[in-house]
Design a protein around this motif. Structure first.
Motif, short mmCIF file in Angstrom:
data_model
loop_
_atom_site.label_atom_id
_atom_site.label_comp_id
_atom_site.label_asym_id
_atom_site.label_seq_id
_atom_site.Cartn_x
_atom_site.Cartn_y
_atom_site.Cartn_z
N GLU A 245 50.31 64.27 6.35
CA GLU A 245 51.82 63.86 6.56
C GLU A 245 51.88 63.05 7.77
N ASN A 246 51.14 63.75 8.98
CA ASN A 246 51.08 62.93 10.37
C ASN A 246 49.57 62.31 10.58
N PRO A 247 49.18 61.23 10.07
CA PRO A 247 47.67 60.85 10.19
C PRO A 247 47.24 60.81 11.70
N CYS B 143 40.11 66.82 4.03
CA CYS B 143 41.02 65.67 3.60
C CYS B 143 40.53 64.37 3.03
N LEU B 144 39.39 64.10 3.30
CA LEU B 144 38.44 62.88 2.88
C LEU B 144 38.13 63.16 1.34
N TYR C 80 46.40 55.15 5.07
CA TYR C 80 45.08 55.45 5.16
C TYR C 80 44.39 54.67 6.35
N ARG C 81 44.86 53.64 6.69
CA ARG C 81 43.93 52.58 7.78
C ARG C 81 44.17 53.62 9.19
N THR C 82 45.63 54.26 9.35
CA THR C 82 45.68 55.09 10.42
C THR C 82 44.75 56.26 10.29
#
Length: 633
Positions: free
Chosen positions: A517-519, A531-532, A572-574
């Motif tokens: 939720e919070n990258p 997570c990945l 996803y970028r973050t």
């Protein structure tokens, strides 16, 4: 005509003869001649002598010149004199009948009259035959305004009026039109003369034979065939459709030129007699006109099929538009059967349209096919129904005339939620608009049922979005737009977006939820790897499954991609950048970080074409680049 027949025309009852004999004894000495009587008799004898000189000159039996020459073509002035002499001869005959019915002078006048009538009969035939091109109905109907409006009594003895009519024709119209106008004038003069002389039957017989052949030939050239109902019923649709297309053109030409021109010509030539005029036109045109409109009725009675709808509506529209001409041209009592046939055809065509509309609605409601459209694309029922309703919209005016108050069912099988469509204001919207909107609702209800057949809920929403988008696009790009309105389009556009949003929520929830939720929050390397793993698995699963799905509308396809991309790629970028820092130095980093942010965009660009995917996604970047390149070629 036999002498007995002529005599019966000149004095209709025996009372006239007995009265003439008793008051005019055969003995000249019994009653002395009055000066007035002598003057009248001498005038009549002079008329007969003048008539004899010109009539015998054009006697076919005694003159070789008269056999090969046309009086009206050779010398119009002499033709006028000939007609005037016949009129004078007729006056003399009436005088002799009242003076002495048994006199040789009357016999002599009768013989001259028969010779004159034979001559005029020949002239009448020649004018009709040699002027077929100039008297074709199309030409006559096109220049009816040039015709002189003459009274029902003959006025050919009026030199001034006769010459003025010819001069007007010469000054105002072309050479071809001159020939037509002069021929019509000559025919009228001859017909007036023969009818007033008791020889109307001979004149009418010639006219009917020649003019009926022209009408029949005209219909034949227009391609009007005399087909029976059974022949049309057995005909393949492709063949029948060609015949209908030809009929549509033929009917317009036949009514606006062929029959109307024939009516104008007939009314002009036989203006001296209402009964003859009616009889001639009826016999010449009635049969052909009935056959023309019978075709329409036979088509209406043939097998009902949705594919025939547009052609049946075309036929109905053509007859409706031609009705003023039908009513005007065939206004006579003797041709009322033509009007009746045209009305009967309209009735049968209307019945056929109502039946097909009812069958069409039933076919939607009764559709029970369980087959699924691959990838959630456009269902065949959607294409069929919307193409058909678009066709109905093109003929909305005609259909409104046919169905009248096309009432809605009192008990609707549709759920209440389907009545969120705009409420049509009866004062602003026609019944047909409401009905067409209703048919679309029936379709949407069916599509809801078909969406339930998909096991994947997200695919069912994509199916609904695709099909509703097709419906809305069809409404927007056809006459339905003007009938149903912008409000309907806006509301259903919003419904498409709602379906697309439901698809996105149901189809991509696992992918979205696999990311933290919070990258940017601090997490351990093991948590990053877990997570990945979840993200890789969820994305691969969605990608592999949904590359076989399809979004047919390019605009909708781009909107769905952009919406997914906006939610997925920034998060996803973050997270990706954080993973690169957290797992820096880890030998197996590429095992966990399988997709770059650019890879996600490339994979999304390959989706919704229904192409599917096979093999590993490890080389997805290069494969997606190749697929985009191949589509751009």
């Amino acid at each position: 005509m036999p002498r007995k027949g002529m005599r019966s025309c000149l004095y209709p009852s025996s009372k006239t003869s007995s009265y003439s004999i008793s008051h005019h004894p055969s003995s000249p000495r019994s009653v002395p001649m009055t000066p007035r009587h002598t003057f009248s008799e001498s005038t009549m004898e002079e008329n007969v002598q003048i008539a004899q000189s010109i009539i015998t000159k054009w006697d076919r039996d005694t003159s070789s010149y008269a056999k090969v020459t046309s009086l009206f073509l050779e010398n119009r002035k002499e033709a006028k004199d000939f007609l005037k002499s016949v009129k004078d001869l007729q006056r003399a005959m009436h005088f002799y009948v009242s003076d002495n019915p048994n006199s040789e002078k009357l016999v002599r006048a009768q013989n001259l009259m028969q010779i004159a009538m034979k001559r005029l009969e020949k002239e009448f035939y020649q004018i009709l035959s040699t002027n077929r091109d100039h008297l074709d109905p199309e030409s006559v109907s096109g220049r009816s305004s040039h015709l002189s409006a003459r009274s029902s009594t003959s006025d050919y003895e009026d030199d001034v009026e006769f010459e003025e009519e010819i001069q007007i024709a010469n000054d105002s119209i072309s050479e071809v039109e001159q020939a037509s106008t002069l021929a019509m004038s000559d025919l009228k003069s001859i017909a007036d003369c023969m009818i007033s002389s008791g020889y109307g039957k001979e004149c009418v017989k010639i006219y009917k034979i020649i003019r009926k052949s022209i009408v029949d030939e005209g219909l034949y050239r227009l391609g009007v065939e005399r087909l029976s109902s059974s022949q049309i019923h057995k005909m393949d649709w492709e063949v029948l459709e060609l015949k209908i297309k030809n009929w549509l053109n033929a009917a317009r030409i036949a009514m606006k030129t062929l029959f109307s021109g024939e009516r104008i010509l007939c009314d002009h030539v036989f203006s001296a007699s209402d009964s003859i005029r009616e009889s001639c036109f009826s016999e010449i045109s009635k049969e052909g006109a009935i056959h023309l409109f019978e075709f329409a009725e036979y088509v209406a009675k043939s097998k009902k099929s949705p594919v025939k709808m547009s052609r049946i509506l075309d036929i109905y529209d053509t007859i409706s538009n031609l009705w003023p001409e039908i009513e005007s041209v065939f206004s006579l009592e003797s041709t009322s059967v033509v009007r009746s046939q045209a009305l009967s055809s309209l009735t049968k065509l209307g019945d056929a349209v109502r039946t097909m509309l009812s069958d069409f609605q039933s076919s939607i409601q009764k559709d029970s096919s369980k087959s699924l459209v691959s990838g959630g694309g456009i269902h065949p029922l959607t294409r069929y129904v919307m193409n058909y309703i678009s066709l109905l919209a093109d003929y909305s005016g005609i259909i409104s005339d046919i169905v009248g108050e096309w009432s809605m069912p009192e008990q609707s099988p549709l759920p209440e939620s389907y009545f969120e469509s705009p409420n049509f204001d009866d004062s602003m919207t026609s019944t047909i608009s409401v009905r067409l909107a209703w048919l679309i609702l029936v379709l949407l209800c069916k599509l809801d049922g078909k969406a339930d057949l998909y096991k994947d809920v997200s695919l069912s929403y994509l199916f609904l979005a695709n099909n509703l988008q097709y419906v809305v696009a069809k409404v927007r790009t056809s006459n339905l737009r003007f009938l149903i309105g912008e409000d309907w389009i806006l509301k259903h556009d919003a419904k498409v977006k709602q379906y697309a949003s439901n698809y996105e929520r149901m189809g991509w929830s696992k992918v979205f939820s696999s990311l933290p939720e919070n990258p940017t929050a601090v997490i351990s390397s093991e948590a990053v790897k877990d997570c990945l793993k979840r993200f890789n698995s969820a994305f691969e699963q969605v990608y592999r499954k949904q590359t076989s799905w399809v979004v047919t509308d390019e605009k909708l396809r781009d909107e769905i991609r952009v919406s997914i991309s906006k939610k997925l790629e920034p998060a996803y970028r973050t997270f990706y950048d954080k993973c690169r820092v957290t797992l820096r130095g880890d030998k197996n980093i590429e095992v966990f970080v399988r997709f770059t942010p650019e890879d996600l965009g490339n994979h999304l660009s390959d989706m919704f074409y229904g192409t599917g995917v096979s093999g590993s996604l490890s080389s997805s970047h290069s494969s997606s680049s190749r697929s985009r390149g191949s589509r751009s070629v």
